[in-house]
Write an enzyme that holds these catalytic residues in place. Structure first.
Site, PDB file in Angstrom:
ATOM      1  N   HIS A 212      23.133  34.616  43.711  1.00  7.39           N
ATOM      2  CA  HIS A 212      23.618  33.378  43.088  1.00  7.39           C
ATOM      3  C   HIS A 212      22.540  32.302  42.961  1.00  7.39           C
ATOM      4  O   HIS A 212      22.765  31.127  43.287  1.00  7.39           O
ATOM      5  CB  HIS A 212      24.858  32.847  43.818  1.00  7.39           C
ATOM      6  N   GLU A 262      24.369  36.188  33.722  1.00  2.76           N
ATOM      7  CA  GLU A 262      25.770  35.805  33.473  1.00  2.76           C
ATOM      8  C   GLU A 262      25.872  34.418  32.851  1.00  2.76           C
ATOM      9  O   GLU A 262      26.851  34.117  32.191  1.00  2.76           O
ATOM     10  CB  GLU A 262      26.613  35.906  34.754  1.00  2.76           C
ATOM     11  N   ARG A 283      22.977  40.669  32.217  1.00  2.00           N
ATOM     12  CA  ARG A 283      24.393  40.459  32.559  1.00  2.00           C
ATOM     13  C   ARG A 283      25.176  39.633  31.541  1.00  2.00           C
ATOM     14  O   ARG A 283      26.319  39.245  31.783  1.00  2.00           O
ATOM     15  CB  ARG A 283      24.489  39.767  33.929  1.00  2.00           C
ATOM     16  N   GLU A 339      31.114  44.596  35.516  1.00  3.99           N
ATOM     17  CA  GLU A 339      31.766  43.931  36.650  1.00  3.99           C
ATOM     18  C   GLU A 339      33.281  43.891  36.421  1.00  3.99           C
ATOM     19  O   GLU A 339      33.744  43.664  35.300  1.00  3.99           O
ATOM     20  CB  GLU A 339      31.226  42.498  36.782  1.00  3.99           C
TER      21      GLU A 339
HETATM   22  O1  LIG Z   1      28.746  37.556  39.514  1.00  3.64           O
HETATM   23  C1  LIG Z   1      29.764  36.911  39.434  1.00  3.64           C
HETATM   24  O2  LIG Z   1      30.831  37.355  39.085  1.00  3.64           O
HETATM   25  C2  LIG Z   1      29.718  35.468  39.876  1.00  3.64           C
HETATM   26  O3  LIG Z   1      28.457  34.981  39.888  1.00  3.64           O
HETATM   27  C3  LIG Z   1      30.801  34.648  39.242  1.00  3.64           C
HETATM   28  O4  LIG Z   1      31.847  34.619  40.164  1.00  3.64           O
HETATM   29  C4  LIG Z   1      30.463  33.234  38.846  1.00  3.64           C
HETATM   30  O5  LIG Z   1      30.209  32.463  39.970  1.00  3.64           O
HETATM   31  C5  LIG Z   1      31.560  32.646  38.047  1.00  3.64           C
HETATM   32  O6  LIG Z   1      31.852  33.491  36.983  1.00  3.64           O
HETATM   33  C6  LIG Z   1      31.205  31.259  37.562  1.00  3.64           C
HETATM   34  O7  LIG Z   1      32.032  30.842  36.552  1.00  3.64           O
HETATM   35 MG   LIG Z   2      26.993  36.516  39.638  1.00  5.70          MG
END
Ligand SMILES: O=C(O)[C@@H](O)[C@@H](O)[C@H](O)[C@H](O)CO
Ligand SMILES: [Mg+2]
Length: 403
Positions: A212, A262, A283, A339
């Site tokens: 993160h 992400e 991602r 995921e």
């Molecule tokens: O890998 C993941 O899924 C996370 O990093 C998410 O939970 C992310 O924190 C959220 O999608 C934020 O909106």
């Molecule tokens: Mg993540």
């Protein structure tokens, strides 16, 4: 086939979702996810005030032209709000085109490249033993790939460690809650977690971990190196990626595979990461990266460099995004993993869908379109509720850190 009507549906069946619905003069409708966690109403307004008026009367079949029109036509290119809004339109148009053809969306992309979509689930625990139990539970449930996050001794709240394990929800308060962070404590703890998991689980399953964005590049290199004996499938978001070159330093120090993206919304966010082979998995996913049309461009660039996809699939991406992503995953030649964080039953009821889970795999189903609908009457029973992601502060002096 003309677009005759469009509307934004905001609902909160357990968490907030923004959905765009397009209607055509041939009676076909399509929907797209437009959810931007914690900033939902900005995309809703962008669509309602600025995009929808430009869509009415356009030919729903001209997906590429509409994409270019919204991207180039805004003058202000890229950014999460714009690209999420474009993604919603694009997803809804692909849904309509596939319904018009009477085919599941993956057929329009080029057909199946595999039998199903391998997913990873989230095993979260308050400490190492609790996390190990959760990992074993996911393995028993048939998952082939499991992400493991654990509480860190001495830290009160750590990302990824939720209360309800299947339905963990990060946007947990009306205003951002505050988490504490210590890189030293985390770096001491995490290799022990994976050592213990491998001891109990063996090496048959894929293991993943999300950092993160909390480490500096050299710290990330150190973590990756210390995790090498445990064969991770990937180490995710090891450091922030605004500076794409930062990943070079991590790469120089570890062979643990790297995933990021992400929060990316355009190919420009990952161009150097991909071309310099600084990552192994990208991602980005449908809703935040400009829809199927743009995600396909990212994946095609990535495939030249053997970088594979690993679409984001947290609960703040609605079932509409998940449905569309699964069609993409079934087709994309350089697929890596998807995921899969389960939605609550309330959410699933608002968004009836054709996709199914079996033995660690998701299948998009074969109904025409992307296979996800919205029950608008039910959605209306769950009005928007402001909910924000947490912020993070360094434990020793309160400096604002990355969440
Ligand atoms: O890998 C993941 O899924 C996370 O990093 C998410 O939970 C992310 O924190 C959220 O999608 C934020 O909106
Ligand atoms: Mg993540």
């Amino acid at each position: 086939m003309k677009i005759t009507n469009a509307r934004v549906i905001v609902c909160s069946p357990g968490r907030n979702f923004v959905t765009l619905k397009l209607e055509t003069d041939e009676g076909l409708t399509g929907i797209g996810d437009a959810t931007l966690n914690g900033r939902e109403l900005s995309v809703a307004a962008y669509l309602t005030e600025h995009v929808i008026p430009c869509l009415i009367g356009r030919d729903a079949h001209q997906i590429e032209d509409i994409w270019q029109y919204l991207y180039k036509g805004a003058y202000w290119r890229r950014g999460p709000v714009t690209m999420t809004a474009i993604a919603a339109v694009d997803t809804a148009l692909w849904d309509i085109k596939a319904k018009a053809a009477g085919l599941p969306l993956y057929q329009l992309l080029g057909g199946k490249s595999r039998t199903g979509v391998m997913v990873y689930g989230h095993a979260n625990g308050s400490d190492i033993e609790h996390t190990v139990d959760e990992v074993l539970r996911y393995a028993d449930a048939g998952y082939k790939a499991i992400r493991a996050q654990s509480g860190v001794p001495g830290l009160e709240k750590v990302y990824g460690v939720g209360k309800g394990t299947l339905f963990y929800e990060p946007a947990d308060a009306d205003l951002p809650s505050e988490h504490d962070w210590s890189t030293e404590k985390y770096l001491r703890h995490t290799p022990k977690l994976f050592e213990r998991i491998r001891e109990k689980l063996g090496f048959e399953h894929h293991l993943l971990h999300d950092v993160h964005h909390r480490l500096t590049p050299i710290e990330a290199g150190r973590l990756g190196k210390s995790l090498e004996p445990f064969n991770l499938f990937w180490m995710e978001d090891a450091t922030p990626a605004e500076n794409q070159d930062a990943f070079r330093l991590i790469r120089q120090h570890t062979t643990t595979p790297l995933a990021v993206g992400e929060i990316f919304n355009s190919i420009w966010d990952c161009k150097e990461l991909i071309e310099n082979q600084l990552i192994d998995y990208v991602r980005a996913t449908v809703v935040h990266a400009g829809g199927i049309t743009h995600l396909r461009r990212i994946a095609d660039l990535a495939s030249l460099y053997q970088v594979r996809t690993g679409c984001h699939g947290a609960t703040d991406l609605s079932p509409v995004c998940m449905g569309a992503a699964l069609h993409f995953d079934l087709w994309v030649p350089n697929f890596g993993i998807q995921e899969y964080m389960r939605h609550t039953e309330e959410t699933d009821a608002v968004f009836p869908h054709a996709y199914t889970f079996d033995q660690g795999m998701l299948y998009p189903g074969d109904v025409p379109g992307h296979g996800v609908e919205i029950d608008e009457a039910l959605a209306a029973k769950y009005p928007y509720k402001r909910a924000y992601l947490p912020v993070n502060r360094l434990q020793h002096d309160g400096t604002l850190w990355n969440w």
